[in-house]
Motif scaffolding. Sequence first.
Motif, short mmCIF file in Angstrom:
data_model
loop_
_atom_site.label_atom_id
_atom_site.label_comp_id
_atom_site.label_asym_id
_atom_site.label_seq_id
_atom_site.Cartn_x
_atom_site.Cartn_y
_atom_site.Cartn_z
N ARG A 43 0.58 -0.98 -0.03
CA ARG A 43 -0.27 0.32 -0.13
C ARG A 43 0.93 1.32 -0.35
O ARG A 43 0.81 2.19 -1.03
N ILE A 44 2.17 0.84 1.05
CA ILE A 44 2.37 2.34 1.06
C ILE A 44 3.31 2.34 -0.84
O ILE A 44 3.58 4.15 -1.53
N ARG A 45 3.87 1.84 -1.21
CA ARG A 45 4.27 1.43 -2.78
C ARG A 45 3.04 1.64 -3.54
O ARG A 45 3.94 3.49 -3.96
N LEU A 46 2.26 1.34 -3.55
CA LEU A 46 1.26 2.61 -4.28
C LEU A 46 1.00 3.46 -4.46
O LEU A 46 0.95 4.35 -4.71
N LEU A 47 0.56 3.84 -3.19
CA LEU A 47 0.63 5.40 -2.52
C LEU A 47 1.86 5.99 -2.96
O LEU A 47 1.69 7.36 -3.44
N LEU A 70 3.94 5.54 -5.62
CA LEU A 70 4.62 5.75 -7.11
C LEU A 70 3.26 6.64 -7.32
O LEU A 70 3.28 6.85 -8.25
N ASP A 71 2.41 6.54 -7.18
CA ASP A 71 1.02 7.53 -7.56
C ASP A 71 1.35 8.94 -8.00
O ASP A 71 0.71 9.47 -7.39
N TYR A 72 1.56 9.38 -6.25
CA TYR A 72 1.68 10.55 -5.75
C TYR A 72 3.31 10.69 -6.81
O TYR A 72 2.85 12.23 -7.37
N ARG A 73 4.38 10.12 -6.69
CA ARG A 73 5.12 10.74 -7.56
C ARG A 73 4.58 10.67 -9.29
O ARG A 73 4.90 12.15 -9.40
N ARG A 74 3.96 10.23 -9.54
CA ARG A 74 3.32 10.04 -10.90
C ARG A 74 2.80 11.13 -11.42
O ARG A 74 2.76 11.98 -11.76
N MET A 75 1.70 11.71 -9.92
CA MET A 75 0.89 12.86 -9.70
C MET A 75 1.44 14.73 -9.95
O MET A 75 1.89 15.20 -11.20
N LEU A 76 2.94 14.48 -9.46
CA LEU A 76 3.61 14.86 -9.27
C LEU A 76 4.20 15.48 -11.11
O LEU A 76 4.67 16.86 -10.92
N PRO A 118 3.59 10.14 12.49
CA PRO A 118 4.03 11.52 11.80
C PRO A 118 5.31 11.02 11.10
O PRO A 118 5.71 10.85 10.35
N SER A 119 6.00 10.57 11.92
CA SER A 119 7.78 10.94 11.68
C SER A 119 7.80 9.68 9.92
O SER A 119 8.69 10.00 9.69
N ALA A 120 7.04 8.50 10.26
CA ALA A 120 7.35 7.30 9.20
C ALA A 120 6.42 7.97 7.22
O ALA A 120 7.10 8.06 7.09
N MET A 121 5.31 9.40 7.93
CA MET A 121 4.29 9.12 7.11
C MET A 121 5.76 10.43 6.90
O MET A 121 5.60 10.72 5.60
N SER A 122 6.39 11.29 7.31
CA SER A 122 7.25 12.05 6.15
C SER A 122 8.55 11.55 6.04
O SER A 122 9.25 12.01 4.69
N ALA A 123 9.13 10.59 6.96
CA ALA A 123 9.75 9.98 6.35
C ALA A 123 10.07 9.30 4.17
O ALA A 123 10.36 9.46 3.83
N VAL A 124 8.59 8.85 4.45
CA VAL A 124 8.31 7.93 2.68
C VAL A 124 8.03 9.46 1.69
O VAL A 124 8.37 9.77 0.83
N PHE A 125 6.85 10.29 2.54
CA PHE A 125 6.31 11.17 1.70
C PHE A 125 6.44 12.69 1.24
O PHE A 125 6.81 13.06 0.40
N GLN A 126 7.65 12.73 2.21
CA GLN A 126 8.29 13.82 2.05
C GLN A 126 9.38 13.65 1.06
O GLN A 126 10.02 14.49 0.32
N VAL A 164 9.43 11.05 -1.03
CA VAL A 164 8.18 11.23 -2.42
C VAL A 164 7.62 12.40 -3.24
O VAL A 164 8.33 12.87 -4.77
N TYR A 165 7.65 13.41 -2.18
CA TYR A 165 7.49 14.96 -2.69
C TYR A 165 8.32 15.39 -3.09
O TYR A 165 9.03 16.25 -4.42
N GLY A 166 9.66 15.52 -2.31
CA GLY A 166 10.87 15.63 -3.10
C GLY A 166 11.39 15.59 -4.01
O GLY A 166 12.22 15.74 -5.79
N TYR A 167 11.51 13.93 -3.90
CA TYR A 167 11.72 12.80 -5.32
C TYR A 167 11.74 13.62 -6.88
O TYR A 167 11.52 13.93 -7.61
N GLY A 168 9.28 13.25 -6.61
CA GLY A 168 8.82 14.37 -7.83
C GLY A 168 9.01 15.31 -8.48
O GLY A 168 9.01 15.74 -9.60
N THR A 169 9.25 16.08 -7.61
CA THR A 169 9.61 17.89 -7.74
C THR A 169 10.57 18.06 -8.35
O THR A 169 10.76 18.52 -9.55
N ILE A 170 12.33 17.00 -8.08
CA ILE A 170 13.28 17.17 -8.52
C ILE A 170 13.04 16.36 -10.21
O ILE A 170 13.41 17.32 -11.54
N GLU A 171 12.19 15.39 -10.42
CA GLU A 171 12.08 15.01 -11.39
C GLU A 171 10.95 15.82 -12.53
O GLU A 171 10.92 15.58 -13.20
#
Length: 262
Positions: free
Chosen positions: A105-109, A111-117, A159-167, A169-176
């Motif tokens: 579920r984390i992987r799918l969320l 990946l979809d977040y990255r693709r959206m960005l 919250p820390s785990a959510m930040s570790a993963v999805f921040q 993803v945000y950074g990676y998707g932004t750079i890409e």
Amino acid sequence: MVKAADRAKNPARSSVWLEKRAARGGGGPAGLDRDRIVAASIRMLDEEGLSKLSMRKLATELGVTAMSLYWYVDTKDDILEYAMDSVYGEIDLAAVDAAADWRDRIRLLALDYRRMLVRHAWMSPSAGQYLNIGPNAIAVGQKIHDTVAETGLSLDRRPSAMSAVFQFVYGYGTIESQFGRRAAEAGMSQDEFYVDSVNAFRDDPDLTEQVEGLKEILDERTSHDSLSVVWDRDFGYALDVLIAGIEVMVAREAEAPDGTRK
């Protein structure tokens, strides 16, 4: 009605989703509605970027007068908030629900977040400027919360785990996404732009010493036929590292005596 001055004065309470908008008298322009306005704004943002969006240009795109838009929105900020929430709807929450366990579920969320960005290069620079409390954004946030809760982490660690993963993803998707935008503006493919920029870096005599220590990794990255392969590979491995880290932290919490943490 949320005006620009109201947003500046009280940004923590300024959102189109908190606005109690007075009903307009009479009927709106024929063939125009909020969904059509938002769809057109997303097309313009994707094609031209944030700086080119204006009420006047949007009205021209829709074939209406600028005043017609004010039947449905009060400011450009309103349009951006609606557009942002609309693209959050591209994250496939049904597929997440169907996944086998929290790891998938984390992987799918992610990946979809990255693709959206990446699809919407304007999204990441906009996200921090608004509250992101539309229905799609809240649904995605709830799904992320529920998924991380399934890991077994204690409440104060989630919250820390959510930040570790999805921040990440945000950074990676932004750079890409921004790299893709720069390549497009240069009239080059991402592969051409990457190789050309790396060669410019390597060929600069003033940077010879600094580049020497990076030669091995630069050779590896430019050895692939497609930069998209590198984007996908690096993202997938980094995500695996983060998931493995969550597993380690869950195990540590379980092993700690009397609820203490190591």
